[in-house]
Design an enzyme around this catalytic site. Sequence first.
Site, PDB file in Angstrom:
ATOM      1  N   GLU A 249      80.915   8.523  17.981  1.00 49.92           N
ATOM      2  CA  GLU A 249      79.891   9.506  17.599  1.00 49.92           C
ATOM      3  C   GLU A 249      78.969   9.679  18.782  1.00 49.92           C
ATOM      4  O   GLU A 249      78.193   8.774  19.094  1.00 49.92           O
ATOM      5  CB  GLU A 249      79.094   8.977  16.398  1.00 49.92           C
ATOM      6  N   CYS A 283      70.581  12.551  17.372  1.00 56.94           N
ATOM      7  CA  CYS A 283      71.786  13.255  17.836  1.00 56.94           C
ATOM      8  C   CYS A 283      71.901  14.623  17.188  1.00 56.94           C
ATOM      9  O   CYS A 283      72.444  15.548  17.775  1.00 56.94           O
ATOM     10  CB  CYS A 283      73.017  12.421  17.537  1.00 56.94           C
TER      11      CYS A 283
END
Length: 523
Positions: A249, A283
């Site tokens: 990720e 993020c």
Amino acid sequence: MSAPTTTNDPTTAPGTAPEELVIRCPGTGEIAGRVAVDGVEDVAARAAALRSAQPAWAALSFAERAGWMRRWRDWMLDEEQALLELVQRETGKSWNDTNVELPVALEVINYYAKHAAAFLAPEHPRPHSVAMATKRIAVHFQPHQLVGLITPWNGPIGNPMLDLPAAMMAGCAVLTKPSEITPLTWAELVRGWREAIGAPPILDCAQGGGEIGAAVVDVVDMVHFTGSVATGRRIGARCGERLIPCSLELGGKDPMVVCADADLERAANAAVWGGFMGAGQACISVERVYVEDEVHDAFVDLVVERADALRVGMDAGPRPEADFGAMATEDQIRIVERHVADAQEKGARTLTGGRRLPGPGLFYPPTVLVDVDHSMACMREETFGPTLPIMRVPDVDEAVRLANDSPYGLSGSVWTRDREKGERIAQQLEVGAVNLNNVLINLFQLGAPQGGWRDSGIGGRLGGPSGIRKYCHERVVVGDRIAPSSEPVWYPATSRRLALQRRGARLLGAGDWRRRLGLRGRA
Ligand code: NAD
């Protein structure tokens, strides 16, 4: 510009491994705590101990494992204040943003404690053809013995807890490696598991920088990594060499597409929260905004008004006196400064913010940039800071084209009052998740798979059955309902068996009767 007050740099001298990490609060510069650093041999020892403990853990029932997870959850709730204060000390977040951390942990624990048994129950696919009609098939999910979980600094509880509960509920042992920037809260959570609730020793924590993360990758059977693209590539390459699975990720540059028919008030409120929450260090932050020409100016006015009203600082709580807090490191604040300076040099205007706040502490104000374009770093590179570059576009097609003009593909959002149009635009965005008239919320839909496209990642993260099956091998067991002494394809090879085989293949495999009966082509 104030002097840097914190580095959290674990390196004491070139080539010398430090014995402890001294963690300074980025909000105050004061020492927040210390942790001992592992050596590579410590990582190997931790891995060996975890491997010894794992079979007994995997042998527990799902209900027993869930029982331990829930005891840990309850301990976290009992220790909530102390844990959150520690998060705040090592991150410099506002008290408000600090409070986002624990709900994530509770939700993910509860979700996988409840659903793991169903998600990992053996499956029994039906035989796919008449030729296999007598087969009994079962697919079993067998946990990887030791999972490595390597995480960044922006969510000391939230980041590991998005991934850990599924791995533990699957029956894996897990060797975690928190960021060297924020190792304190995670160390305490692992202590809580092992000592405070006395749970089986299948969870441990290696401490140190990148070399210790690399050592973790070298001793585990599967890796989940959350962090930067550069590190993700290195970990992916190493996992490739070791031929072990990994899920990555990575970074994001999430676009927000605002159509002319959007609810501008809601869109502006969302842009401000989604862009500045955690000082933009998430993020899935809103990193860039494309607004249709006719509503651009009205939208910008609303955003600037709201950005101007934000309070930046590290408040003590319980009543919030700041909206967002510090940047985690000097390096991170310098990236923001570089992106803002680059945009200004290329013709962007800064409508608010744009200059680091005086110390102590690493604070950068909410910054709104307009007249931006894709020649600027602020529209192309991940900023991971409290900036909101807003670009005027002639129409939605251009917004979609620009949104997709990126190496990243984590998530994004579309803003329109027309639901069908929103769904249509969502289908054109090359990202792992799209929020319609909302921001960031995709990550908290635990029933849905999460994962980025392109440089934003590979392999899903959490969510639904795939979020726990990724921590497992699949083992297929095939049995026979009837078992004659021999099968048509077994030896000895005879003309009769071969002819039977070929006729059978034709009968079952051909798409028309002429070929099935061998009336066309050579039977
Ligand atoms: P980073 O990649 O520098 O570090 C992340 C972790 O990897 C740290 O624990 C670090 O010690 C470790 N590490 C470094 N080198 C390693 C190596 N060679 N082998 C193994 N481990 C190694 O990232 P960061 O600066 O801590 O975090 C910021 C980045 O994380 C941003 O790019 C952000 O977008 C990303 N992030 C992504 C998500 C997501 O879900 N997609 C969530 C949060 C943060």
